[in-house]
Design a protein around this motif. Sequence first.
Motif, mmCIF file in Angstrom:
data_model
loop_
_atom_site.group_PDB
_atom_site.id
_atom_site.type_symbol
_atom_site.label_atom_id
_atom_site.label_comp_id
_atom_site.label_asym_id
_atom_site.label_seq_id
_atom_site.Cartn_x
_atom_site.Cartn_y
_atom_site.Cartn_z
ATOM 1 N N LYS A 102 0.820 -1.200 0.000
ATOM 2 C CA LYS A 102 0.000 0.000 0.000
ATOM 3 C C LYS A 102 0.864 1.264 0.000
ATOM 4 O O LYS A 102 0.588 2.226 -0.730
ATOM 5 C CB LYS A 102 -0.910 -0.006 1.233
ATOM 6 N N LYS A 135 2.383 1.709 -3.459
ATOM 7 C CA LYS A 135 1.397 2.227 -4.405
ATOM 8 C C LYS A 135 1.147 3.717 -4.188
ATOM 9 O O LYS A 135 1.016 4.479 -5.150
ATOM 10 C CB LYS A 135 0.081 1.451 -4.264
ATOM 11 N N GLU A 136 1.082 4.120 -2.925
ATOM 12 C CA GLU A 136 0.888 5.546 -2.639
ATOM 13 C C GLU A 136 2.072 6.377 -3.126
ATOM 14 O O GLU A 136 1.892 7.473 -3.660
ATOM 15 C CB GLU A 136 0.684 5.742 -1.128
ATOM 16 N N GLU A 154 4.045 5.585 -5.640
ATOM 17 C CA GLU A 154 3.945 5.625 -7.100
ATOM 18 C C GLU A 154 2.909 6.650 -7.554
ATOM 19 O O GLU A 154 3.130 7.386 -8.521
ATOM 20 C CB GLU A 154 3.577 4.237 -7.635
ATOM 21 N N LYS A 155 1.783 6.719 -6.859
ATOM 22 C CA LYS A 155 0.756 7.700 -7.190
ATOM 23 C C LYS A 155 1.278 9.122 -7.005
ATOM 24 O O LYS A 155 1.037 9.996 -7.844
ATOM 25 C CB LYS A 155 -0.486 7.487 -6.314
ATOM 26 N N ASP A 156 1.992 9.359 -5.902
ATOM 27 C CA ASP A 156 2.556 10.693 -5.656
ATOM 28 C C ASP A 156 3.559 11.079 -6.743
ATOM 29 O O ASP A 156 3.572 12.226 -7.210
ATOM 30 C CB ASP A 156 3.238 10.729 -4.282
ATOM 31 N N LEU A 210 3.635 9.951 -9.847
ATOM 32 C CA LEU A 210 2.890 10.216 -11.077
ATOM 33 C C LEU A 210 2.246 11.598 -11.051
ATOM 34 O O LEU A 210 2.254 12.317 -12.059
ATOM 35 C CB LEU A 210 1.819 9.135 -11.280
ATOM 36 N N GLU A 211 1.681 11.970 -9.904
ATOM 37 C CA GLU A 211 1.061 13.295 -9.783
ATOM 38 C C GLU A 211 2.100 14.406 -9.962
ATOM 39 O O GLU A 211 1.842 15.411 -10.630
ATOM 40 C CB GLU A 211 0.388 13.429 -8.407
ATOM 41 N N ARG A 264 2.947 14.654 -13.622
ATOM 42 C CA ARG A 264 1.864 15.299 -14.356
ATOM 43 C C ARG A 264 1.876 16.811 -14.146
ATOM 44 O O ARG A 264 1.690 17.581 -15.093
ATOM 45 C CB ARG A 264 0.520 14.719 -13.913
#
Length: 306
Positions: free
Chosen positions: A230, A233-234, A236-238, A240-241, A244
Amino acid sequence: MGSRVEEQKKPKKQNPNEWRFKKGLDAFGNMFGLNVCFVVACLPVFTIGASLSATYAMAIRLQEDEEETILHGFIHEFKRSFKKATIAWILVLLAAAILLAENILVNNPNLGIGPGVKVFYTIIFYLELLLVALVLAFLFPLIGRYETTVKMAIKNSLLLSVGYVFSAIKIIVAWVAPILLSIIYPMIFLYTWYLWLLLLFGAIIWGTTHTIRYVFNRNEDAMENTKKEKEEKEKEKDELEKKREENREKKQLPPKKELKGIAAKANVLGGNAQTAPGNASAKGRNQGGWYRGDKYDKKKKGSKKK
């Protein structure tokens, strides 16, 4: 002389048989001590739940070398889990009373229950009995080992029993089989009652603790792995954000400029602006339209020639 001193300093290899014998004696002493503590703490009857939780907590700690003194640790664990374990024990007694009442009602010949209804309620009775047994398999060890509520302990105990069915069956059989034998054959209890007071409860708890520790350790490892996944994944999300946002900043266009020429033309086409001299006729001015002077000049020149 030097070689003799070195030989004396070298630690002697322990014989495997001696190590096993010593470990067996330690286990026997722990079982005996836990059994005595358990039996004494169970004497008021309503404290059986707290006594069971404290005994399991101490058995886990002793097997994992977290505790050396049994009595002091048992008293501490008994006080710590008394309230929650007592509530859980009262709920277990209520469930047992309901099951007993259902069994008596179903098997009562005076009620005149049909065979089909009797079979149906018998199946329901055994399903409820199985549910209670699955909850009991890990209930008191959970209360003794972890900081949790009674509701969460019941829920997690059922989930662990379903997830580790064979381990739950081992624990249930280890408790139910000797107790049922003592009830069905009273002579066995008459010959072994003193063993229950001195050793058998502690032996059952000590033996089932190995299975409980296996389940708890597997569950803790799974929870840690899930937590790590978890967190990854968090992260990786950060990332990616952030990427972007960087791309948005790079691709951001400058603000649009006002195109005054088109706006002026639009006003003229709408008839709100004054026409320039030499490009608009009186007719065009009156109608508010755009005048093409060259077109009308050609027509005038042609009429003059005629």
